[in-house]
Every structure is written in structure tokens, then in C-alpha cells.
Scaffold this active site. Structure first.
Site, PDB file in Angstrom:
ATOM      1  N   ASP A   6      -4.879  15.221  -6.699  1.00 53.69           N
ATOM      2  CA  ASP A   6      -3.964  14.324  -5.993  1.00 53.69           C
ATOM      3  C   ASP A   6      -2.540  14.677  -6.441  1.00 53.69           C
ATOM      4  O   ASP A   6      -2.347  15.348  -7.459  1.00 53.69           O
ATOM      5  CB  ASP A   6      -4.346  12.886  -6.369  1.00 53.69           C
ATOM      6  CG  ASP A   6      -3.245  11.918  -6.054  1.00 53.69           C
ATOM      7  OD1 ASP A   6      -2.807  11.888  -4.896  1.00 53.69           O
ATOM      8  OD2 ASP A   6      -2.790  11.189  -6.972  1.00 53.69           O
ATOM      9  N   ASP A   8       0.867  12.376  -6.111  1.00 57.32           N
ATOM     10  CA  ASP A   8       1.690  11.327  -6.726  1.00 57.32           C
ATOM     11  C   ASP A   8       0.973  10.674  -7.905  1.00 57.32           C
ATOM     12  O   ASP A   8      -0.175  10.233  -7.780  1.00 57.32           O
ATOM     13  CB  ASP A   8       2.024  10.245  -5.696  1.00 57.32           C
ATOM     14  CG  ASP A   8       2.919  10.781  -4.599  1.00 57.32           C
ATOM     15  OD1 ASP A   8       4.038  11.187  -4.908  1.00 57.32           O
ATOM     16  OD2 ASP A   8       2.472  10.816  -3.432  1.00 57.32           O
ATOM     17  N   ASP A  17       7.243   9.140  -2.732  1.00 57.30           N
ATOM     18  CA  ASP A  17       7.684   8.255  -1.647  1.00 57.30           C
ATOM     19  C   ASP A  17       8.581   7.131  -2.178  1.00 57.30           C
ATOM     20  O   ASP A  17       9.528   6.715  -1.517  1.00 57.30           O
ATOM     21  CB  ASP A  17       6.483   7.610  -0.939  1.00 57.30           C
ATOM     22  CG  ASP A  17       5.793   8.592  -0.005  1.00 57.30           C
ATOM     23  OD1 ASP A  17       6.344   9.674   0.242  1.00 57.30           O
ATOM     24  OD2 ASP A  17       4.691   8.253   0.487  1.00 57.30           O
ATOM     25  N   ASP A  95      -1.408  11.804   0.106  1.00 56.84           N
ATOM     26  CA  ASP A  95      -0.859  10.997   1.196  1.00 56.84           C
ATOM     27  C   ASP A  95       0.669  10.921   1.105  1.00 56.84           C
ATOM     28  O   ASP A  95       1.266   9.963   1.581  1.00 56.84           O
ATOM     29  CB  ASP A  95      -1.482   9.595   1.193  1.00 56.84           C
ATOM     30  CG  ASP A  95      -1.525   8.987   2.581  1.00 56.84           C
ATOM     31  OD1 ASP A  95      -0.837   9.520   3.479  1.00 56.84           O
ATOM     32  OD2 ASP A  95      -2.231   7.987   2.777  1.00 56.84           O
ATOM     33  N   ASP A 174      -5.413   9.266  -9.358  1.00 55.49           N
ATOM     34  CA  ASP A 174      -4.975   8.038 -10.029  1.00 55.49           C
ATOM     35  C   ASP A 174      -5.167   6.771  -9.186  1.00 55.49           C
ATOM     36  O   ASP A 174      -5.244   5.679  -9.733  1.00 55.49           O
ATOM     37  CB  ASP A 174      -3.472   8.105 -10.367  1.00 55.49           C
ATOM     38  CG  ASP A 174      -2.633   7.935  -9.115  1.00 55.49           C
ATOM     39  OD1 ASP A 174      -2.658   8.848  -8.268  1.00 55.49           O
ATOM     40  OD2 ASP A 174      -1.999   6.869  -8.946  1.00 55.49           O
TER      41      ASP A 174
HETATM   42  C1  LIG Z   1       4.123   4.732  -0.155  1.00 54.61           C
HETATM   43  C2  LIG Z   1       3.042   5.488  -0.881  1.00 54.61           C
HETATM   44  N1  LIG Z   1       3.089   6.838  -0.903  1.00 54.61           N
HETATM   45  C3  LIG Z   1       2.148   7.571  -1.548  1.00 54.61           C
HETATM   46  C4  LIG Z   1       1.081   6.974  -2.211  1.00 54.61           C
HETATM   47  C5  LIG Z   1       0.031   7.796  -2.900  1.00 54.61           C
HETATM   48  O1  LIG Z   1       0.053   9.130  -2.500  1.00 54.61           O
HETATM   49  P1  LIG Z   1      -0.920  10.204  -3.214  1.00 54.61           P
HETATM   50  O2  LIG Z   1      -2.110  10.319  -2.329  1.00 54.61           O
HETATM   51  O3  LIG Z   1      -0.137  11.495  -3.289  1.00 54.61           O
HETATM   52  O4  LIG Z   1      -1.201   9.702  -4.567  1.00 54.61           O
HETATM   53  C6  LIG Z   1       0.999   5.558  -2.215  1.00 54.61           C
HETATM   54  C7  LIG Z   1      -0.135   4.901  -2.885  1.00 54.61           C
HETATM   55  O5  LIG Z   1      -0.362   3.727  -2.810  1.00 54.61           O
HETATM   56  C8  LIG Z   1       1.989   4.806  -1.540  1.00 54.61           C
HETATM   57  O6  LIG Z   1       1.935   3.462  -1.505  1.00 54.61           O
HETATM   58 MG   LIG Z   2      -1.823   9.384  -6.477  1.00 57.39          MG
END
Ligand SMILES: Cc1ncc(COP(=O)(O)O)c(C=O)c1O
Ligand SMILES: [Mg+2]
Length: 242
Positions: A6, A8, A17, A95, A174
Site C-alpha cells: 500500500d 499512504d 491526499d 487509493d 495500514d
Molecule cells: C482521502 C484518503 N486518501 C487516501 C487514503 C488511503 O490511501 P492508500 O490506499 O494509499 O492507503 C485514505 C484512507 O482512508 C483517505 O481517506
Molecule cells: Mg494506506
């Protein structure tokens, strides 16, 4: 060996983000934009943030500089380098979006260590405004956001490349959106939840005997669990398996 990581709060020690919001005056966004956040999908919310930042004069270079301030999580550079040297496959499933991830991978010189990145596609349009799209639109998984099911991405990757190619699969994450891919792993694979973060808490709860005895139907987690707080904790386990 396949390492699925993953982004973030896993590869990097922040949420990209949330980090980008510091480009707004006093780090604050207008209420009508904040109201767009939904835990079932934040792509439209992020798109509105990018449009707002563009409207107040923020450009690609500002976003790049902002992303370049984010540190990698402890031990992650060593873990990736070790795996790359042994030609293990490393994929990122996130994400966040492709622009943030590319900027950070370029800056930290780990771009060439990663086999493939699965994330929401993003680009700067003709006017210089950052745009983001859904990775896919899904309605089969309620553990995931509507725009990105990490379990589906992981399993499609394994199927496409042949299960037999990977003696071990490590999934490192995480957040709550890392629970779906964790449930798709086999007994010989490892799910690696970051200690004290949401995925870890969810898995702790699952293993708690009291919860086990409750009548609630429990999701089945078959993989071995390797808790971590540094990438070196995972590296140690990989070395033991070799
Ligand atoms: C706005 C936002 N961006 C990114 C993430 C997580 O992204 P990743 O899949 O890279 O951990 C979250 C997780 O809750 C989120 O709220
Ligand atoms: Mg993450």
C-alpha cells in the site's frame, strides 16, 4: 516472491491526499469541499480539492514540491532495494493517485524498483489543473471503496502472472481498505499490518478469543500475520524464508 505494498502510511509515512491540503490557505479547505468526503470513496472529493487548488493559483511545481516533502516510512527503502536486487516483484496498490505516486517514487529514486502501480489515474489537463479518475467502478466488495478494490487487483495480478510464480506473497498495509486483499491471501502468504494502525486493530480484534466466541460471522483470515513498525521487520522475515 511478490510484495504488494500500500502507499499512504505504508510506503510513505503520511497520507498524500491529506498532505496536499497544506497548499490551501492555512491548510484549510472550504466547508462545501470538506463535506464531499466519503469513506466509501474519496476520488470526487480529491478532484474538487485539485480544482480548488488550481483556482487559487497552485500549479504542478507547487504540488511536486509539496509531495517531495513526504518522508518514506522507516526501513521501506531498504526493503525495496533488497527485494529488487533479488528480482522479487514489487507492486503498489493505492487509493491515492498516479501523479502523487510518480512524483514521490521519482524523488526518492525507487521508481525503477517497482514492477507496477495500481491506483486512480491522474493527469494535468491542458490548463494545468490536476484531474483524477476512478481506477474502476465496483459493486462487488463492500470492504472497499467504490472506485478501487485492492483484493480484486491483487488476485487479478496473481492470476495473470501465475500463482506458481510466487512461492510467497507479502501484502503490506495500514488501513481499512487493506483488509479485503488480506482476506484473499493463502496460509503460506503473509499479511503485514502496520502496528497501531487500522488494519492492525481490525486483525487484532479478529484474533481476540472473546470476539471469536461471539455469534457474529467472522471473515476468515488464512494468511500468517506479520506485524511491523519498520520495513526492516518485514525484511527480516523475508531473509528467514530464503
Ligand atoms: C482521502 C484518503 N486518501 C487516501 C487514503 C488511503 O490511501 P492508500 O490506499 O494509499 O492507503 C485514505 C484512507 O482512508 C483517505 O481517506
Ligand atoms: Mg494506506
Amino acid at each position: 516472491m511478490l510484495l504488494a505494498i500500500d502507499f499512504d502510511h505504508t510506503l510513505i509515512d503520511e497520507n498524500s491526499d491529506l498532505w496536499v491540503k497544506r497548499l490551501a490557505p492555512d491548510g484549510k479547505l472550504p466547508d462545501h469541499i470538506e463535506a464531499m468526503y466519503s469513506s466509501t470513496g474519496w476520488t470526487d472529493y480529491m478532484g474538487s480539492i485539485f480544482k480548488y487548488l488550481y483556482d487559487i493559483g497552485i500549479r504542478e511545481d507547487d504540488i511536486r514540491k509539496c509531495m517531495e516533502e513526504i518522508p518514506l516510512t522507516e526501513g521501506m527503502a531498504d526493503l525495496l532495494k533488497y527485494c529488487k536486487d533479488r528480482s522479487y516483484e514489487i507492486i503498489i496498490i493505492s487509493d491515492s493517485n498516479s501523479v502523487f505516486i510518480d512524483m514521490i517514487l521519482d524523488h526518492t529514486q525507487i521508481q525503477n524498483m517497482v514492477t507496477k502501480v495500481f491506483t486512480n489515474p491522474a493527469y494535468f489537463d491542458d490548463t494545468g489543473c490536476l484531474r483524477i479518475e476512478y481506477y474502476h467502478r465496483q459493486d462487488w466488495c463492500d470492504l472497499s471503496t467504490i472506485n478501487l478494490c485492492k483484493g480484486n487487483i491483487l488476485q487479478s495480478y496473481i492470476e495473470k502472472h501465475g500463482q506458481e510464480r510466487f512461492d510467497y506473497i507479502f501484502y503490506i498495509g495500514d488501513g481499512t481498505n487493506d483488509f479485503c486483499p488480506a482476506l484473499t491471501l493463502k496460509e503460506t502468504d503473509y499479511v503485514c499490518p502496520r502496528i497501531n494502525f487500522r488494519l492492525w486493530k481490525k486483525i487484532q480484534k479478529l484474533k481476540n478469543p472473546e470476539y471469536k466466541e461471539s455469534k457474529e460471522e467472522l471473515p476468515k483470515l488464512q494468511a500468517q500475520i506479520l506485524n511491523w513498525s519498520s520495513g526492516l521487520d518485514i525484511l527480516e522475515q523475508i531473509k528467514q524464508l530464503e
